[in-house]
Design an enzyme around this catalytic site. Structure first.
Site, PDB file in Angstrom:
ATOM      1  N   GLN A  94       0.844  -1.198   0.000  1.00 26.88           N
ATOM      2  CA  GLN A  94       0.000   0.000   0.000  1.00 26.88           C
ATOM      3  C   GLN A  94       0.879   1.248   0.000  1.00 26.88           C
ATOM      4  O   GLN A  94       0.376   2.364  -0.097  1.00 26.88           O
ATOM      5  CB  GLN A  94      -0.878   0.016   1.258  1.00 26.88           C
ATOM      6  CG  GLN A  94      -1.821  -1.158   1.353  1.00 26.88           C
ATOM      7  CD  GLN A  94      -2.416  -1.261   2.757  1.00 26.88           C
ATOM      8  OE1 GLN A  94      -3.444  -0.659   3.045  1.00 26.88           O
ATOM      9  NE2 GLN A  94      -1.781  -2.017   3.629  1.00 26.88           N
ATOM     10  N   HIS A 112      -1.473   1.255  -4.293  1.00 27.30           N
ATOM     11  CA  HIS A 112      -1.849   2.662  -4.091  1.00 27.30           C
ATOM     12  C   HIS A 112      -0.967   3.624  -4.896  1.00 27.30           C
ATOM     13  O   HIS A 112      -0.934   4.810  -4.610  1.00 27.30           O
ATOM     14  CB  HIS A 112      -1.797   3.019  -2.594  1.00 27.30           C
ATOM     15  CG  HIS A 112      -2.915   2.394  -1.799  1.00 27.30           C
ATOM     16  ND1 HIS A 112      -2.956   2.392  -0.423  1.00 27.30           N
ATOM     17  CD2 HIS A 112      -4.035   1.747  -2.202  1.00 27.30           C
ATOM     18  CE1 HIS A 112      -4.052   1.765  -0.014  1.00 27.30           C
ATOM     19  NE2 HIS A 112      -4.719   1.361  -1.069  1.00 27.30           N
TER      20      HIS A 112
HETATM   21  P1  OAD Z   1      -1.683   3.007   9.250  1.00 25.08           P
HETATM   22  O1  OAD Z   1      -1.079   4.256   9.779  1.00 25.08           O
HETATM   23  O2  OAD Z   1      -3.153   2.903   9.225  1.00 25.08           O
HETATM   24  O3  OAD Z   1      -1.138   1.758  10.064  1.00 25.08           O
HETATM   25  C1  OAD Z   1       0.245   1.578  10.301  1.00 25.08           C
HETATM   26  C2  OAD Z   1       0.418   0.282  11.067  1.00 25.08           C
HETATM   27  O4  OAD Z   1       1.813   0.055  11.209  1.00 25.08           O
HETATM   28  C3  OAD Z   1      -0.182   0.290  12.486  1.00 25.08           C
HETATM   29  O5  OAD Z   1      -0.919  -0.911  12.702  1.00 25.08           O
HETATM   30  C4  OAD Z   1       1.038   0.368  13.401  1.00 25.08           C
HETATM   31  O6  OAD Z   1       0.856  -0.355  14.607  1.00 25.08           O
HETATM   32  C5  OAD Z   1       2.089  -0.327  12.543  1.00 25.08           C
HETATM   33  N1  OAD Z   1       3.459   0.111  12.837  1.00 25.08           N
HETATM   34  C6  OAD Z   1       3.908   1.336  13.183  1.00 25.08           C
HETATM   35  N2  OAD Z   1       5.235   1.323  13.357  1.00 25.08           N
HETATM   36  C7  OAD Z   1       5.658   0.059  13.111  1.00 25.08           C
HETATM   37  C8  OAD Z   1       6.912  -0.600  13.132  1.00 25.08           C
HETATM   38  N3  OAD Z   1       8.037   0.050  13.433  1.00 25.08           N
HETATM   39  N4  OAD Z   1       6.954  -1.910  12.839  1.00 25.08           N
HETATM   40  C9  OAD Z   1       5.824  -2.596  12.519  1.00 25.08           C
HETATM   41  N5  OAD Z   1       4.607  -2.032  12.479  1.00 25.08           N
HETATM   42  C10 OAD Z   1       4.515  -0.717  12.765  1.00 25.08           C
HETATM   43  O7  OAD Z   1      -1.050   2.793   7.794  1.00 25.08           O
HETATM   44  P2  OAD Z   1      -1.478   1.770   6.648  1.00 25.08           P
HETATM   45  O8  OAD Z   1      -2.090   0.550   7.211  1.00 25.08           O
HETATM   46  O9  OAD Z   1      -0.309   1.633   5.760  1.00 25.08           O
HETATM   47  O10 OAD Z   1      -3.836   5.108   1.720  1.00 25.08           O
HETATM   48  O11 OAD Z   1      -2.585   2.616   5.913  1.00 25.08           O
HETATM   49  C11 OAD Z   1      -3.201   2.093   4.769  1.00 25.08           C
HETATM   50  C12 OAD Z   1      -3.563   3.181   3.820  1.00 25.08           C
HETATM   51  O12 OAD Z   1      -4.258   4.216   4.525  1.00 25.08           O
HETATM   52  C13 OAD Z   1      -2.390   3.914   3.205  1.00 25.08           C
HETATM   53  O13 OAD Z   1      -1.871   3.253   2.053  1.00 25.08           O
HETATM   54  C14 OAD Z   1      -2.958   5.242   2.854  1.00 25.08           C
HETATM   55  C15 OAD Z   1      -3.710   5.508   4.136  1.00 25.08           C
HETATM   56  O14 OAD Z   1      -4.749   6.390   4.060  1.00 25.08           O
HETATM   57  C16 OAD Z   1      -4.077   6.176   0.917  1.00 25.08           C
HETATM   58  O15 OAD Z   1      -3.538   7.254   1.066  1.00 25.08           O
HETATM   59  C17 OAD Z   1      -5.044   5.895  -0.180  1.00 25.08           C
END
Ligand code: OAD
Length: 236
Positions: A94, A112
């Site tokens: 993503q 994305h």
């Molecule tokens: P999120 O910010 O929603 O989630 C990030 C995840 O990474 C969380 O579950 C954290 O616990 C985890 N995390 C943070 N630091 C970490 C680390 N050092 N090691 C392992 N895990 C860690 O981001 P995404 O799930 O990527 O889309 O969000 C999905 C989509 O929402 C993105 O692609 C973007 C956003 O809106 C668009 O812009 C269309």
């Protein structure tokens, strides 16, 4: 159980967090600073293209200042090793950064989009793009002025490579979700898709995601620790 040979990995911003790329929904994340409707929707772009360009220009400019981390590298090594054994790793990300590529991953589906490309809303042309984008630019393909946009998928748009992702999950013997909160569909639905096909699913994340209950195996901690450890275990 035999070692999995065809693995599908879904990554989210958590895999790049320790490289210095911000996540979205963690405390102080991108969506705490920006309203996604203003910067990540077609309506936001129509209303204020300069703001949207500036948001993505900042993120594109930051790419050369960050490096792939141990999690990106471990995934590239796993892909190479599976390849040598006649298997495959399909990496669905993503993320719009280029850290998986720079770590050496080959089969990447940027669902994305990619910050290092631009597209023209008038002709649909896509090109490599490392500079700032602006509303004044002319498309190199159709010469239309003012329609160049970041090659990213906004809320309300259809993510890319959905057929390829579905095919890979259908043929997988393991699905792995890394560093994603599981709050944005369709990516958030991949784990349940895998499980409904009888494919085991592993979650590697800092903390349990919204879909944690779906996974048959879970490892929690920073990606730079849990991902290399999981890869090492798999290749033993
Ligand atoms: P999120 O910010 O929603 O989630 C990030 C995840 O990474 C969380 O579950 C954290 O616990 C985890 N995390 C943070 N630091 C970490 C680390 N050092 N090691 C392992 N895990 C860690 O981001 P995404 O799930 O990527 O889309 O969000 C999905 C989509 O929402 C993105 O692609 C973007 C956003 O809106 C668009 O812009 C269309």
């Amino acid at each position: 159980m035999a070692a999995p040979k065809n693995i599908v990995v879904l990554t989210g911003s958590g895999v790049s967090a320790e490289s210095g790329v911000a996540t979205f929904r963690d405390m102080g994340g991108i969506w705490a600073k920006y309203d996604y409707r203003e910067v990540a929707t077609p309506e936001g772009f129509s209303k204020n293209p300069a703001l949207v360009h500036s948001f993505y220009n900042d993120r594109r400019r930051a790419l050369p200042t960050v490096e792939p981390n141990a999690a990106h590298i471990a995934l590239a090594e796993l892909e190479a090793e599976l390849g040598r054994e006649g298997g495959t790793l399909t990496l669905i990300t993503q993320n719009v950064d280029d850290l998986h590529e720079r770590a050496g991953s080959k089969k990447i589906l940027h669902m994305h989009g990619e910050l290092t490309k631009a597209s023209c809303a008038a002709c649909g042309g896509v090109c490599e793009w490392r500079e700032d984008l602006s509303a004044e630019l002319r498309c190199a393909v159709c010469a239309h002025r003012g329609a160049m946009r970041p090659y990213v998928v906004w809320f309300g748009e259809i993510p890319r490579f959905m057929d390829e992702a579905a095919y890979a999950i259908m043929n997988a013997d393991l699905f792995v979700s890394i560093g994603t909160s599981g709050s944005v569909y369709p990516a958030a639905g991949f784990a349940s898709e895998a499980r409904s096909l009888g494919v085991p699913a592993t979650e590697l994340n800092l903390e349990p995601s919204e879909n944690a209950y779906l996974f048959t195996d879970s490892r929690y901690g920073p990606a730079t620790e849990v991902v290399p450890a999981w890869v090492k275990e798999l290749l033993m």
